[in-house]
Structure formats: structure tokens, C-alpha cells
Design a protein around this motif. Structure first.
Motif, mmCIF file in Angstrom:
data_model
loop_
_atom_site.group_PDB
_atom_site.id
_atom_site.type_symbol
_atom_site.label_atom_id
_atom_site.label_comp_id
_atom_site.label_asym_id
_atom_site.label_seq_id
_atom_site.Cartn_x
_atom_site.Cartn_y
_atom_site.Cartn_z
ATOM 1 N N HIS A 17 -8.190 -3.807 0.451
ATOM 2 C CA HIS A 17 -7.859 -2.974 -0.712
ATOM 3 C C HIS A 17 -8.836 -2.961 -1.865
ATOM 4 O O HIS A 17 -8.851 -2.015 -2.635
ATOM 5 C CB HIS A 17 -6.463 -3.325 -1.214
ATOM 6 C CG HIS A 17 -5.397 -2.716 -0.361
ATOM 7 N ND1 HIS A 17 -5.025 -3.248 0.849
ATOM 8 C CD2 HIS A 17 -4.668 -1.586 -0.512
ATOM 9 C CE1 HIS A 17 -4.096 -2.473 1.397
ATOM 10 N NE2 HIS A 17 -3.861 -1.461 0.593
ATOM 11 N N CYS A 56 -7.600 1.261 6.476
ATOM 12 C CA CYS A 56 -6.590 1.156 5.418
ATOM 13 C C CYS A 56 -7.126 1.642 4.076
ATOM 14 O O CYS A 56 -7.913 2.574 4.031
ATOM 15 C CB CYS A 56 -6.045 -0.260 5.334
ATOM 16 S SG CYS A 56 -4.697 -0.486 6.474
ATOM 17 N N CYS A 57 -6.726 0.961 2.999
ATOM 18 C CA CYS A 57 -6.938 1.572 1.691
ATOM 19 C C CYS A 57 -8.354 1.475 1.145
ATOM 20 O O CYS A 57 -8.883 2.456 0.641
ATOM 21 C CB CYS A 57 -5.948 1.009 0.691
ATOM 22 S SG CYS A 57 -4.420 1.962 0.711
ATOM 23 N N GLY A 78 -3.972 6.943 0.883
ATOM 24 C CA GLY A 78 -3.667 5.818 1.772
ATOM 25 C C GLY A 78 -3.605 6.190 3.235
ATOM 26 O O GLY A 78 -4.305 7.072 3.730
ATOM 27 N N CYS A 79 -2.708 5.494 3.926
ATOM 28 C CA CYS A 79 -2.626 5.642 5.376
ATOM 29 C C CYS A 79 -2.160 7.045 5.764
ATOM 30 O O CYS A 79 -2.494 7.540 6.831
ATOM 31 C CB CYS A 79 -1.711 4.568 5.933
ATOM 32 S SG CYS A 79 -2.455 2.929 5.749
ATOM 33 N N CYS A 139 -4.126 3.699 -2.089
ATOM 34 C CA CYS A 139 -2.792 3.666 -2.706
ATOM 35 C C CYS A 139 -2.836 3.506 -4.210
ATOM 36 O O CYS A 139 -2.004 4.080 -4.905
ATOM 37 C CB CYS A 139 -1.964 2.571 -2.082
ATOM 38 S SG CYS A 139 -1.239 3.147 -0.563
ATOM 39 N N MET A 162 6.465 1.067 4.594
ATOM 40 C CA MET A 162 6.892 -0.262 5.035
ATOM 41 C C MET A 162 6.693 -1.331 3.957
ATOM 42 O O MET A 162 7.367 -2.327 3.944
ATOM 43 C CB MET A 162 6.200 -0.678 6.350
ATOM 44 C CG MET A 162 4.688 -0.800 6.291
ATOM 45 S SD MET A 162 4.153 -2.457 5.786
ATOM 46 C CE MET A 162 2.491 -2.155 5.256
ATOM 47 N N SER A 163 5.760 -1.148 3.014
ATOM 48 C CA SER A 163 5.408 -2.262 2.124
ATOM 49 C C SER A 163 6.215 -2.232 0.827
ATOM 50 O O SER A 163 6.752 -1.199 0.427
ATOM 51 C CB SER A 163 3.919 -2.209 1.791
ATOM 52 O OG SER A 163 3.662 -1.130 0.910
HETATM 53 FE FE1 XCC Z 1 -0.858 -0.702 3.288
HETATM 54 FE FE2 XCC Z 1 -2.829 0.433 1.370
HETATM 55 FE FE3 XCC Z 1 0.792 1.179 3.063
HETATM 56 FE FE4 XCC Z 1 -1.488 1.618 4.158
HETATM 57 S S1 XCC Z 1 -0.524 2.876 2.723
HETATM 58 S S2 XCC Z 1 0.012 0.346 4.889
HETATM 59 S S3 XCC Z 1 0.488 -0.275 1.589
HETATM 60 S S4 XCC Z 1 -2.848 0.159 3.374
HETATM 61 NI NI1 XCC Z 1 -1.357 2.067 0.864
#
Ligand code: XCC
Ligand code: SF4
Length: 636
Positions: free
Chosen positions: A268, A303-304, A482-483, A524, A560-561
Motif C-alpha cells: 500500500h 493491489c493498491c 483499488g482492486c 484505496c 472484505m477488509s
Molecule cells: Fe485490499 Fe487496497 Fe481491498 Fe484491494 S481494495 S483488497 S483493501 S488492496 Ni483497497
């Protein structure tokens, strides 16, 4: 052997609509390796927990109520279902807000050290952005040195975290009418540390036992995320690393290269990634890779932070959250370096199976079985160079077969809020496209933010893609982070020619200017860009006086988070309608559920919504947009 038998029970196409992910699930299964998809299939969620009907906030419990008859029982202390669910929800908001604000604070730490001249590897890349952010919170910039402005900005933004009394600085960016509502409700955030501390206190046994009062603190804390920690993370990253502008970028596993040393950064915080970019371009390291027989070094994201550097620099992205394990099954990943958030512990096992070097880099996040090479902002290259060197070692001795799914999806990414604001009043790549005007004249029905995670409880990527397709078909312009952004990029919706899938009005706008119907904003924390875009829509005029007036809705179809809950709640507290998929941690018919899904709107905020089915989800959002259009008198 046992693994193989189990693996045969699954049709991997039910798990994911991502072809590359399915292909790698098949390979992993053939190799006898399981992933989160199989683990999810084998471990059904606890039905009481899924409805948020259990409490473990003290050791007289844990207490379980009956989700089918939620008012039949109370906890040992007497806590009702509303108290229990509200407290659970509040703890999720606290954790999600903490994640984003700790990330933002790390960025601010880097910024301070850069400004003070103690970090040489990064610098203020975007002075214009520095000035606009400073001006937006009332810092004088005319005729002043960059360093002076930057120091003032640092001290102001520090209040986002540490302030004990008063309003956080970015509240100055919120439309006055919206702030008025917040003040009336007593939910303007002070500093995030204070808000999170207060949530943790209030959700302790025997403190706040009125769901309305708990939700109030949820709003205050979530706003400290959206207009606080997340926004600081976004703005400081832009100042240090550059504000994204639309660029062509590639997504999917085909961006791994068999004849290159492949390095993945997953997590992140952008600083690790930025330094890794320097390392893989270091001529000495490239030479080393060539000596090892590789054609070069190939850096890709996941990911992010991956979405962030895709947006900012066009670094290819190989997959979202539910692809992080299976990508290792390609055998092509020589090193994966991770920092914080959404790093599955299962990656450690996966990496061991395929001989991938797996590195943790942040002192906050170590994983058993991973090698820890700590990343220090003052000497970032000592970490990233080492990761690359060890990746080269692994390339020399790749243990197994390499199979790379040959899928590469190009699209336009990097729509910063500056760019969207610029489009609101004016132009996209030189063509006149005033978004507000197009919303008012009805070519564009409204705006939808579709964001968030992927989750093995639903078919990977599928819900995202179907929701977005239905929205654009109905002339709703979609912004993404994000995803979710990666899911739609893989589905080809971020290309200008995806306009053929849009309704006539939206298609016309897109075709006139060559803009895709789905705009990717980044990671995100960059959901804060959606907040600013909304504030700009209000400021530009013609669409009401507060964010709650806008024909805008949000969704996290595969969330999910806990971060997703915090994001969802700051959207809601800011005035937006926000629909979640998968499941919702509250029981329908309870007072707490009613407050989230109806009551908050009556108070002048937005509200929560829920739908499992993507078409239903899209139409909940469209109905809301239409309702707002009607109230504005811009129907038809
Ligand atoms: Fe994580 Fe940010 Fe969700 Fe993807 S979208 S699974 S929080 S990486 Ni942010
Ligand atoms: Fe049970 Fe109350 Fe303790 Fe929660 S706080 S575990 S409901 S006794």
C-alpha cells in the motif's frame, strides 16, 4: 495426493472470471497447492459472526445471540443486538481508519524528512500540487519559497492526526452545507488518533451502550479517514511522486516476462515502490541481471500500491487481491516484496512451494517464513537493491517450470481529482467536456464510485464487472479505485472503445472526447479523490449545495477488509449512498440496521445499501441517482 483429490471437486471458473487466475488455479491445483479460494470453499463463514450477532469484548462471554430472533436474548452484561452489532461495526471502522491514517502518517513522516533535507532519495516533485493543497487549507503561498510552504503544510497536516480539539484541516475543503450538517450532528473529526482512541474506549465493555451514539462516533472516525488520513496519503504522495495524469497502462499476468528477472511489489505505501523503480533501473543491477542470463529486470505491481504506480507512472499491474497467491504459481515471480495491508499470510507458503523469494519490508508487518529486509526512508535503496539482487539469484536457479498466462489488457489510468475537476468545468485532452453540464443536460445520469476488494466468497471480479457494465449501460459515469479498478481494467472497460457498452448519452460524451466510460483513480486511499471530485461538483454549481444533493452513489461489490467498512462509512457520512455486496454485518429489521440503511439519510447524511446481485446493486444506485436528479429538478 489428498490435495489433488480435493482440487478436482472444484470448477475454477466458479471461483473467478479472471482467465489468468483460473489458469493459475488449475496449475496450482495440479502442483498440489491450495489457495484462499479453496480455503474459503472449505470453511464456511460462522453464521452468527456473519450477522454480527456475537460479542467477545469481555470474558464473561463470548456471547452469541440468535440471528433469526435477535431480540430474544441479550449478552451476559445485558448488551442488546443493537449494541453488539454497533460495537463490532465501530471496531471495524476504527481498524480501517487506523490503517489508512497510519499509512497517511508514514507519508507525512517522509514528507517532513524530505522538507528538512534529511531524505535525499525523494523530493518535492509536484510544486504546483504543493501550492494548491496549501492554498486549499488557507496557507499563504504567494511569493513564498517552496520550503516555507512545505513546512507550513506539514505542520498543518500533522493536526489531522494529533489534534485534540477543533476540526481537521481538510474540513476546509468540504462544501459548507455539508460541514453544517456535520457540526449539527457533532461528527466533525478532531484528530484521527483521538477519534480512534475514543472508539476503542467507547466499545469497551460497559461504556457506550446506545447504538445511535456509537454510530455517531463511527461517523466522526470514518470522516477522519476520508477527509483526513486517506486524503493526506493521497495528497502527499502526489506532491512527492507526481500527480497522476491519464496515461496508457497495462494490467494482467501477461506482463510477467519469462526471460526477465520478475519483481513484484505488493502492498500500500508508494515509497517502497518508488524506490524499487529506481533499483530496477540501476544500470549496475541491470548488468547483474544480464550476467545471470536474463534479458533485464521487470517490475510489476499488485493491489493498491500497484494501482497507485499504474496510475502515476504506468507501471504494469499483474492482479488484484484474489490473484496475489496464484500469480506465484506462474513460477516466474523471482521476488515479491510486501509492505502493509492485504498481504495474505498464505503467500508465505505459496512462495515456499514455488521458490519465490518473499520479503517483508515494514517493521509493522512481519510474516513467519518471510525474510525481513527493513525499508528505511532515509536509505531506501539498501532494501530495494537487496531485494533485486536476491531476485537475480533466484532467476539463476529457477526451480520449476514457468507458465505465464498470456493476457495483457491495456487501458487508460491515472484520473486524479485534479483531472476530473478540470473535466468538470472544462476539458479532457483538449476537448470540451464539462461534466456538470452533461449531468444537468442528462447525457450523463450521474456518477458512481465502484471500489474495493475482491473476496473469495463471491466469484472473483464478476460482481465488479457486472455492476459497472450495468451502470454505464444506464449512462452512469463510473470512477474506480483499488482492486475493483483492476477487475474492470482486465475486463477491457478502461479503453475508450468500451464506450460501445455505454448508454447513448454517456457513449456520446466518451466518443466525442476519447474518454473511457470507466475512470481509474488509483489506490484505496485515493477514494479521497472521489470526495474531492464531489466537493468540486458542488462548487462548480447546478447540482445542489451539499454532497448529499449530488446524483452520486458508491459501491464495494466484493468487499472484505475493515478498511472497506471505514471507506463505506465515510462515503455515507459525507452524504453518499453506498451499497455493499457479499454480506452485511448487521441483521435486517434491527434498530442498528435501520439507522444505517435509513436513519442516517434522515439526519442529512447518506445511507448504506446492500445487494448481492450485481444488477440489483446497480439499480439501487441508479434509483438513488434518479431520486437526486428529481430533487434537483433535472429529470429527463
Ligand atoms: Fe485490499 Fe487496497 Fe481491498 Fe484491494 S481494495 S483488497 S483493501 S488492496 Ni483497497
Ligand atoms: Fe458478552 Fe457483554 Fe462481554 Fe460482550 S461485553 S462478551 S455481550 S458480556
Amino acid at each position: 495426493m489428498a490435495e489433488e483429490k480435493k482440487a478436482k471437486q472444484y470448477n475454477f471458473r466458479d471461483f473467478s472470471m479472471c482467465e489468468a487466475t483460473v489458469q493459475m488455479l488449475e496449475k496450482a491445483a495440479a502442483d498440489g497447492v491450495e489457495t484462499a479460494f479453496q480455503r474459503a470453499a472449505e470453511m464456511k463463514p460462522c453464521p452468527i459472526g456473519a450477522d454480527s450477532a456475537c460479542c467477545k469484548h469481555c470474558f464473561m462471554g463470548p456471547c452469541r445471540l440468535n440471528p433469526k430472533d435477535p431480540y430474544a436474548k441479550v449478552g451476559v452484561c445485558g448488551a442488546t443486538i443493537d449494541t453488539i452489532a454497533a460495537r463490532n461495526f465501530a471496531r471495524m471502522v476504527a481498524s480501517g481508519c487506523a490503517a489508512h491514517t497510519d499509512h497517511g502518517m508514514s507519508m507525512l513522516d517522509v514528507f517532513r524528512e524530505v522538507v528538512n533535507g534529511r531524505i535525499a532519495d525523494y523530493k518535492i516533485k509536484d510544486e504546483e500540487k504543493l501550492r494548491t493543497v496549501a492554498e486549499s487549507i488557507g496557507i499563504e503561498t504567494a511569493g513564498r519559497e517552496v520550503k516555507e510552504i512545505a513546512l507550513d503544510l506539514y505542520h498543518e497536516l500533522e493536526r489531522t492526526y494529533t489534534q485534540v480539539e477543533g476540526e481537521i484541516p481538510f474540513v476546509k475543503r468540504v462544501p459548507p452545507k455539508t460541514v453544517e450538517t456535520w457540526r449539527k450532528l457533532g461528527i466533525v473529526p478532531r484528530g484521527s488518533m483521538r477519534e480512534i482512541m475514543e472508539i476503542m474506549h467507547r466499545t469497551h465493555i460497559g461504556v457506550d451502550q446506545h447504538y445511535e451514539n456509537i454510530v455517531k462516533q463511527c461517523s466522526r472516525t470514518a470522516l477522519a479517514d476520508g477527509w483526513g488520513g486517506s486524503m493526506v496519503a493521497t495528497e502527499i504522495s502526489d506532491i512527492l511522486f507526481g500527480t497522476p495524469k491519464p496515461l496508457v497502462g497495462g494490467v494482467n499476468m501477461g506482463f510477467l516476462k519469462e526471460d526477465h528477472v520478475n519483481v513484484i511489489v505488493h502492498g500500500h505505501e508508494p515509497n517502497l515502490f518508488e524506490s524499487m523503480i529506481d533499483s530496477v533501473n540501476d544500470p549496475a543491477l541491470v548488468e547483474k541481471a544480464k550476467e545471470a542470463g536474463a534479458a533485464g529486470i521487470n517490475l510489476v505491481g499488485m493491489c493498491c500500491s500497484g494501482a497507485e504506480v499504474l496510475s502515476r507512472h504506468g507501471v504494469p499491474h499483474v492482479g488484484n487481491f484474489m490473484s496475489t497467491e496464484v500469480v506465484i504459481a506462474t513460477g516466474a515471480v523471482d521476488a515479491m516484496a510486501v509492505d502493509v495491508q492485504c498481504i495474505k499470510q498464505g503467500l508465505s507458503t505459496m512462495a515456499k512451494c514455488y521458490g519465490t523469494k518473499f520479503f517483508t519490508t515494514n517493521p509493522r508487518a512481519k510474516i513467519e517464513g518471510a525474510e525481513h529486509i527493513e525499508f528505511h526512508e532515509h536509505t531506501p535503496r539498501s532494501c530495494t537493491d537487496k531485494v533485486v539482487q536476491l531476485a537475480i539469484e533466484r532467476y539463476k536457479n529457477r526451480p520449476g517450470r514457468v507458465v505465464i498466462p498470456q493476457r495483457r489488457d491495456m487501458g487508460i489510468h491515472g484520473f486524479s481529482h485534479e483531472y476530473i475537476s478540470y473535466m468538470l468545468g472544462g476539458t479532457f485532452r483538449g476537448s470540451y467536456v464539462p461534466l456538470n453540464e452533461n449531468i444537468i443536460n442528462g447525457r450523463i445520469r450521474g456518477l458512481a464510485g465502484v471500489v474495493g476488494c475482491t473476496n473469495p466468497r463471491v466469484r472473483h471480479d464478476y460482481v465488479h464487472v457486472e455492476v459497472v457494465k450495468e451502470l454505464i449501460r444506464n449512462n452512469v459515469l463510473v470512477v474506480q479505485t483499488g482492486c475493483s479498478q483492476i477487475a474492470l481494467a482486465k475486463a477491457g472497460l478502461m479503453k475508450p472503445d468500451a464506450a460501445v457498452l455505454a448508454g447513448d448519452g454517456l457513449a456520446e460524451v466518451c466518443e466525442t472526447v476519447g474518454m473511457p466510460p470507466v475512470l481509474g483513480l488509483g489506490s484505496c486511499v485515493d477514494n479521497s479523490r472521489i470526495l474531492i471530485a464531489c466537493a468540486e461538483m458542488v462548487r462548480t454549481g447546478g447540482l445542489g449545495e451539499s454532497i448529499a444533493d449530488l446524483p452520486v452513489a458508491g459501491a464495494a461489490p466484493e468487499w472484505m477488509s475493515e478498511k472497506a467498512i471505514s471507506i463505506g462509512h465515510y462515503f455515507v457520512a459525507s452524504g453518499l449512498y453506498t451499497v455493499f455486496g457479499v454480506g452485511f454485518p448487521a441483521i435486517k429489521g434491527t434498530k442498528f440496521h435501520k439507522l444505517l440503511f435509513e436513519g442516517l439519510e434522515e439526519l442529512g447524511c447518506g445511507k448504506w445499501g446492500f445487494a448481492e446481485d450485481p444488477i440489483e446493486m446497480a439499480h439501487l444506485m441508479i434509483s438513488h441517482i434518479d431520486k437526486k436528479r428529481e430533487a434537483l429538478g433535472i429529470m429527463g
